[in-house]
Design a protein around this motif. Structure first.
Motif, PDB file in Angstrom:
ATOM      1  N   LEU A 131       0.835  -1.196   0.000  1.00 19.78           N
ATOM      2  CA  LEU A 131       0.000   0.000   0.000  1.00 19.78           C
ATOM      3  C   LEU A 131       0.873   1.251   0.000  1.00 19.78           C
ATOM      4  N   ARG A 132       0.381   2.284  -0.651  1.00 14.93           N
ATOM      5  CA  ARG A 132       1.095   3.558  -0.721  1.00 14.93           C
ATOM      6  C   ARG A 132       0.119   4.688  -0.446  1.00 14.93           C
ATOM      7  N   ASP A 133       0.590   5.752   0.185  1.00 16.50           N
ATOM      8  CA  ASP A 133      -0.251   6.927   0.376  1.00 16.50           C
ATOM      9  C   ASP A 133      -1.088   7.145  -0.887  1.00 16.50           C
ATOM     10  N   PRO A 134      -2.430   7.162  -0.779  1.00 17.53           N
ATOM     11  CA  PRO A 134      -3.266   7.156  -1.982  1.00 17.53           C
ATOM     12  C   PRO A 134      -3.130   8.383  -2.871  1.00 17.53           C
ATOM     13  N   VAL A 135      -2.824   9.547  -2.291  1.00 14.12           N
ATOM     14  CA  VAL A 135      -2.638  10.737  -3.120  1.00 14.12           C
ATOM     15  C   VAL A 135      -1.329  10.621  -3.893  1.00 14.12           C
ATOM     16  N   ASP A 136      -0.252  10.234  -3.217  1.00 15.24           N
ATOM     17  CA  ASP A 136       1.023  10.072  -3.902  1.00 15.24           C
ATOM     18  C   ASP A 136       0.973   8.936  -4.919  1.00 15.24           C
ATOM     19  N   ARG A 137       0.214   7.885  -4.599  1.00 19.76           N
ATOM     20  CA  ARG A 137       0.063   6.790  -5.559  1.00 19.76           C
ATOM     21  C   ARG A 137      -0.630   7.289  -6.821  1.00 19.76           C
ATOM     22  N   HIS A 173      -0.742  10.334  -7.946  1.00 18.77           N
ATOM     23  CA  HIS A 173       0.143  11.259  -8.658  1.00 18.77           C
ATOM     24  C   HIS A 173       1.192  10.491  -9.460  1.00 18.77           C
ATOM     25  N   SER A 174       1.752   9.432  -8.883  1.00 21.35           N
ATOM     26  CA  SER A 174       2.723   8.615  -9.587  1.00 21.35           C
ATOM     27  C   SER A 174       2.083   7.919 -10.782  1.00 21.35           C
ATOM     28  N   ASN A 175       0.849   7.488 -10.609  1.00 18.49           N
ATOM     29  CA  ASN A 175       0.079   6.847 -11.682  1.00 18.49           C
ATOM     30  C   ASN A 175      -0.115   7.813 -12.855  1.00 18.49           C
ATOM     31  N   TRP A 176      -0.529   9.048 -12.530  1.00 20.08           N
ATOM     32  CA  TRP A 176      -0.717  10.075 -13.564  1.00 20.08           C
ATOM     33  C   TRP A 176       0.611  10.388 -14.262  1.00 20.08           C
ATOM     34  N   THR A 177       1.691  10.526 -13.485  1.00 21.64           N
ATOM     35  CA  THR A 177       2.998  10.810 -14.067  1.00 21.64           C
ATOM     36  C   THR A 177       3.415   9.704 -15.020  1.00 21.64           C
ATOM     37  N   HIS A 178       3.181   8.454 -14.618  1.00 18.42           N
ATOM     38  CA  HIS A 178       3.524   7.301 -15.455  1.00 18.42           C
ATOM     39  C   HIS A 178       2.836   7.401 -16.820  1.00 18.42           C
ATOM     40  N   ALA A 204       4.402   8.333 -20.546  1.00 19.79           N
ATOM     41  CA  ALA A 204       4.205   7.367 -21.627  1.00 19.79           C
ATOM     42  C   ALA A 204       3.510   7.981 -22.835  1.00 19.79           C
ATOM     43  N   GLY A 205       3.097   9.249 -22.721  1.00 18.75           N
ATOM     44  CA  GLY A 205       2.438   9.916 -23.825  1.00 18.75           C
ATOM     45  C   GLY A 205       0.965   9.597 -23.955  1.00 18.75           C
ATOM     46  N   LEU A 206       0.382   8.924 -22.958  1.00 21.33           N
ATOM     47  CA  LEU A 206      -1.006   8.473 -23.058  1.00 21.33           C
ATOM     48  C   LEU A 206      -1.991   9.401 -22.366  1.00 21.33           C
ATOM     49  N   GLU A 207      -1.530  10.098 -21.327  1.00 21.26           N
ATOM     50  CA  GLU A 207      -2.405  11.011 -20.577  1.00 21.26           C
ATOM     51  C   GLU A 207      -2.465  12.358 -21.284  1.00 21.26           C
ATOM     52  N   ALA A 208      -3.687  12.801 -21.612  1.00 21.13           N
ATOM     53  CA  ALA A 208      -3.861  14.074 -22.315  1.00 21.13           C
ATOM     54  C   ALA A 208      -3.884  15.264 -21.377  1.00 21.13           C
ATOM     55  N   GLU A 209      -4.216  15.038 -20.100  1.00 25.41           N
ATOM     56  CA  GLU A 209      -4.358  16.128 -19.130  1.00 25.41           C
ATOM     57  C   GLU A 209      -2.999  16.476 -18.526  1.00 25.41           C
ATOM     58  N   ALA A 210      -2.531  17.695 -18.790  1.00 23.00           N
ATOM     59  CA  ALA A 210      -1.262  18.140 -18.225  1.00 23.00           C
ATOM     60  C   ALA A 210      -1.381  18.511 -16.754  1.00 23.00           C
ATOM     61  N   ASP A 211      -2.607  18.654 -16.281  1.00 23.86           N
ATOM     62  CA  ASP A 211      -2.853  19.013 -14.887  1.00 23.86           C
ATOM     63  C   ASP A 211      -3.347  17.782 -14.136  1.00 23.86           C
ATOM     64  N   PHE A 212      -2.658  17.444 -13.054  1.00 25.38           N
ATOM     65  CA  PHE A 212      -2.979  16.248 -12.279  1.00 25.38           C
ATOM     66  C   PHE A 212      -4.417  16.243 -11.787  1.00 25.38           C
ATOM     67  N   HIS A 239      -7.933   4.774 -13.246  1.00 30.00           N
ATOM     68  CA  HIS A 239      -8.759   5.083 -12.079  1.00 30.00           C
ATOM     69  C   HIS A 239      -7.870   5.611 -10.952  1.00 30.00           C
ATOM     70  N   TYR A 240      -7.394   6.826 -11.120  1.00 29.59           N
ATOM     71  CA  TYR A 240      -6.428   7.391 -10.182  1.00 29.59           C
ATOM     72  C   TYR A 240      -6.936   7.381  -8.741  1.00 29.59           C
ATOM     73  N   ILE A 241      -8.191   7.754  -8.553  1.00 32.31           N
ATOM     74  CA  ILE A 241      -8.762   7.797  -7.206  1.00 32.31           C
ATOM     75  C   ILE A 241      -9.236   6.417  -6.768  1.00 32.31           C
ATOM     76  N   GLY A 242      -9.976   5.745  -7.622  1.00 32.58           N
ATOM     77  CA  GLY A 242     -10.542   4.447  -7.263  1.00 32.58           C
ATOM     78  C   GLY A 242      -9.499   3.439  -6.832  1.00 32.58           C
ATOM     79  N   LEU A 243      -8.362   3.413  -7.495  1.00 30.14           N
ATOM     80  CA  LEU A 243      -7.312   2.456  -7.152  1.00 30.14           C
ATOM     81  C   LEU A 243      -6.773   2.655  -5.744  1.00 30.14           C
ATOM     82  N   GLY A 244      -6.913   3.871  -5.216  1.00 29.77           N
ATOM     83  CA  GLY A 244      -6.368   4.174  -3.895  1.00 29.77           C
ATOM     84  C   GLY A 244      -7.336   4.030  -2.745  1.00 29.77           C
ATOM     85  N   ARG A 245      -8.539   3.537  -3.012  1.00 28.91           N
ATOM     86  CA  ARG A 245      -9.516   3.332  -1.937  1.00 28.91           C
ATOM     87  C   ARG A 245      -9.366   1.893  -1.422  1.00 28.91           C
TER      88      ARG A 245
END
Length: 311
Positions: free
Chosen positions: A111-117, A119-124, A128-136, A156-162
């Motif tokens: 388990l990892r702090d869900p907000v940091d997890r 954020h790392s997911n979005w950065t990944h 990789a060039g797949l996320e269109a949103e430049a804002d987290f 599922h940035y939020i859902g994965l962390g619940r």
């Protein structure tokens, strides 16, 4: 029957790749050569549509049982067999599939702090060039609409962390003695002790593994500029530069496109207090549930100071 004795079952962006790599060095363990077979994520073929990059990922699923068992066929006699698919915890239906096929399995959860997890997911996905949103935060707000369009779980940035909901469901199907809960921070800061905990849990020799290989570490960050927006657009389209190009050619284009996208290394962002303040309300009730379900304290995850959180 070549089926795993243990699963590294969660969570994405919390050190599962590093743990998998470390455990391959233990002579009493055999880890699947395919790090994420994803076998228990479906009852048959995986979906055929999804968000950017999802179809390519679905093609990697080892969903036929015969193919799955082949992954463990080379295990030495007496070795414990395992694999790491970090989406098993999140996919509640997989809990029942696992119980039906290997009810005595041992489950390792990082388990990892869900907000940091998140954020790392979005950065990944951004790198990789797949996320269109430049804002987290904008990417997090897009989660529901992406779900409705059938995008894969990694979006599922939020859902994965619940984790509280997920573990509550898991503990209704497996005993607490079958589940080892670890923190990403422990693996990162105290690798030898954490690896000994894993080995003790699995019932193999301790003191054999002392370090974590540097796996899955992306040192790049992609700046948001005109050229990179074009490259990311092509990558989200699967590398398709023209609709008449066949799928293999589009996939072959991905490597060169990523090379261009990563031509310079930007400064990798960190979660800000403002982002934590915006996202913590999505997790507060679940962190309380997590503490009730596990009997462990995760209050530090509610801090606005990311340096004080148990990342």
């Amino acid at each position: 029957m070549s089926l795993p004795d243990f699963l590294i079952a969660g969570v994405p962006k919390a050190g599962t790749t590093a743990l998998h790599a470390a455990l391959t060095g233990h002579p009493d363990l055999f880890l699947s050569p395919v790090k994420e077979p994803k076998f228990f994520l479906s009852d048959g073929p995986p979906p055929a549509v999804g968000g950017p990059g999802d179809v390519q990922t679905y093609q990697e699923h080892v969903w036929r049982r015969a193919d799955y068992e082949k992954l463990f066929a080379a295990a030495p006699p007496g070795a414990l067999k395992g694999e790491a698919t970090p989406f098993y915890l999140y996919d509640l239906a997989s809990h029942d599939r696992i119980r039906a096929l290997i009810p005595e399995v041992k489950l390792i959860i990082l388990l990892r702090d869900p907000v940091d997890r998140a954020h790392s997911n979005w950065t990944h996905l951004w790198v990789a060039g797949l996320e269109a949103e430049a804002d987290f935060l904008s990417a997090c707000r897009a989660e529901q609409s992406r779900r409705e369009r059938g995008w894969a779980d990694f979006w599922h940035y939020i859902g994965l962390g619940r984790y509280g909901q997920q573990l509550q469901h898991l503990y209704q199907r497996f005993s607490a003695e079958q589940v080892l809960l670890l923190r990403y921070r422990d693996l990162k800061d105290s690798p030898a002790e954490t690896l000994d905990r894993v080995c003790s849990f699995l019932g193999v020799r301790t003191g054999v593994l002392t370090s974590i290989p540097r796996e899955n570490v992306n040192r790049h960050y992609v700046e948001d500029n005109g050229v990179n927006r074009v490259l990311r657009g092509l990558l989200r389209a699967g590398g398709e530069i023209g609709h008449h190009f066949p799928v293999p050619l589009r996939l072959a284009a991905r490597g060169p496109l990523l090379t261009l996208l990563h031509r310079t290394a930007g400064t990798r962002p960190v979660t800000t207090p403002e982002e934590r303040a915006a996202l913590l309300p999505y997790f507060a009730d679940d962190i309380a549930l997590l503490q009730d379900v596990t009997g462990q304290n995760y209050d530090d995850w509610l801090s606005l100071d990311r340096h004080a959180s148990a990342r």
